[in-house]
Scaffold this motif. Structure first.
Motif, PDB file in Angstrom:
ATOM      1  N   UNK A 184       2.471  22.131 -14.860  1.00 61.14           N
ATOM      2  CA  UNK A 184       1.345  21.438 -15.471  1.00 61.14           C
ATOM      3  C   UNK A 184       0.948  22.018 -16.815  1.00 61.14           C
ATOM      4  N   UNK A 185      -0.299  21.832 -17.174  1.00 58.86           N
ATOM      5  CA  UNK A 185      -0.790  22.271 -18.482  1.00 58.86           C
ATOM      6  C   UNK A 185      -0.751  23.782 -18.632  1.00 58.86           C
ATOM      7  N   UNK A 192      -2.003  29.907 -24.217  1.00 55.57           N
ATOM      8  CA  UNK A 192      -3.466  29.884 -24.236  1.00 55.57           C
ATOM      9  C   UNK A 192      -4.076  30.241 -22.878  1.00 55.57           C
ATOM     10  N   UNK A 193      -3.224  30.577 -21.904  1.00 55.53           N
ATOM     11  CA  UNK A 193      -3.698  30.849 -20.548  1.00 55.53           C
ATOM     12  C   UNK A 193      -3.308  32.272 -20.165  1.00 55.53           C
ATOM     13  N   UNK A 245      -8.166  22.492 -16.086  1.00 60.07           N
ATOM     14  CA  UNK A 245      -7.373  23.123 -17.144  1.00 60.07           C
ATOM     15  C   UNK A 245      -7.483  22.353 -18.445  1.00 60.07           C
ATOM     16  N   UNK A 246      -7.445  21.023 -18.363  1.00 60.47           N
ATOM     17  CA  UNK A 246      -7.554  20.207 -19.570  1.00 60.47           C
ATOM     18  C   UNK A 246      -8.905  20.421 -20.243  1.00 60.47           C
ATOM     19  N   UNK A 247      -9.964  20.459 -19.447  1.00 57.68           N
ATOM     20  CA  UNK A 247     -11.299  20.724 -20.003  1.00 57.68           C
ATOM     21  C   UNK A 247     -11.327  22.054 -20.740  1.00 57.68           C
ATOM     22  N   UNK A 255      -7.566  26.924 -28.723  1.00 57.56           N
ATOM     23  CA  UNK A 255      -6.535  25.940 -28.377  1.00 57.56           C
ATOM     24  C   UNK A 255      -6.891  24.508 -28.755  1.00 57.56           C
ATOM     25  N   UNK A 256      -8.180  24.204 -28.855  1.00 65.55           N
ATOM     26  CA  UNK A 256      -8.570  22.806 -29.022  1.00 65.55           C
ATOM     27  C   UNK A 256      -7.971  22.156 -30.259  1.00 65.55           C
TER      28      UNK A 256
END
Length: 289
Positions: A184-185, A192-193, A245-247, A255-256
């Motif tokens: 997934x993301x 970024x994680x 995660x998307x939020x 990251x945005x």
């Protein structure tokens, strides 16, 4: 019903909560709280508990069957403490936990309640169920800047994998029937994680008992609870479909601005059915017919 602290809720020992199955919804922000509560109430949980700051508002239609507990994850309260303490007052009951904007789907959930599933799972001598946290994201970030859109939700149809879970107490050998799952993301945007937050497996459904403790990495102190199946055959698994995660990726300043869209060649519209998740291999029916 509303409690001004976790202590007050636990001391009251609400009968519907201690009987179960009960859902504990932890709100980090006010995004899709109402839809999260409605989804899990409709799924068949007998008790739905919202743990959130008192300033968070909920719709009138969910208030009659929602129990509120003042709990603020943004001010130091911890999900693992609440789950651990709840497990020690609801002995024998099935409990579930998730965050807001997360939605549990299990095999054949369109026709069978979560209670029916857990009865079957318990008859197979299982006290916990592995769930995969599958990332959802809005298809158009211009229309949904926070990456949350229930009517335009997408997911990755591939890119998931598992690695052996090493046992530091046994020379790093793999643990029996335990794996670390990724995808997934958190996989596609792993830069970024933090490494310790990239796994997508949780033990979201479990039978409460005295002495059970949830760890910060969503595992439990009982190793059998952390297994994906029993020794004899495959067991049921379920999916937590999550915008979390998307939020976070769109909220994080680091990251945005690097993400114009979450969609890629392996994205697919999410149709909110268990059949889609079963076909993609994102849940396992086991012997559940």
């Amino acid at each position: 019903m509303q409690f001004n602290s976790l202590d007050a809720f636990l001391n009251a020992r609400p009968p519907e909560f201690t009987k179960g199955p009960s859902a504990m919804i932890f709100a980090e922000d006010e995004v899709e709280i109402d839809s999260t509560l409605r989804h899990h109430h409709k799924a068949g949980f007998k008790s739905v508990i919202l743990l959130a700051p008192p300033s968070f508002r909920i719709a009138r239609d969910v208030q009659p069957w929602t129990t509120r507990v003042d709990y603020d994850l943004n001010r130091g309260d911890r999900i693992e403490e609440a789950v651990t303490r709840a497990a020690n007052i609801a002995v024998g009951a099935w409990l579930y936990y998730c965050y807001n904007a997360e939605y549990l789907l299990h095999p054949f959930c369109e026709h069978r309640t979560v209670g029916e599933m857990l009865t079957f799972h318990g008859e197979e001598r299982r006290d916990a169920m592995l769930t995969y946290v599958v990332d959802l994201y809005a298809g158009d970030l211009d229309q949904a800047p926070n990456a949350v859109a229930l009517d335009d939700a997408w997911l990755d149809k591939s890119g998931y994998y598992a690695l052996a879970r090493k046992d530091p107490g046994n020379h790093g050998y793999p643990k029996e029937r335990q794996l670390d799952f990724y995808g997934g993301l958190k996989w596609r945007f792993e830069e970024h994680v933090p490494p310790d937050r990239r796994r997508i497996d949780r033990i979201s459904l479990f039978r409460a008992r005295q002495g059970l403790r949830m760890n910060p990495d969503f595992t439990f102190n009982d190793e059998e609870y952390n297994t994906y199946a029993c020794k004899w055959h495959n067991n049921l698994t379920a999916t937590v479909c999550s915008f979390r995660a998307a939020k976070a990726l769109k909220r994080n300043p680091g990251s945005t601005y690097e993400i114009d869209t979450f969609r890629w060649h392996n994205s697919a519209p999410f149709d909110w059915t268990s059949s889609q998740l079963l076909k993609l291999g994102l849940m396992e029916p086991g012997q559940w017919f």
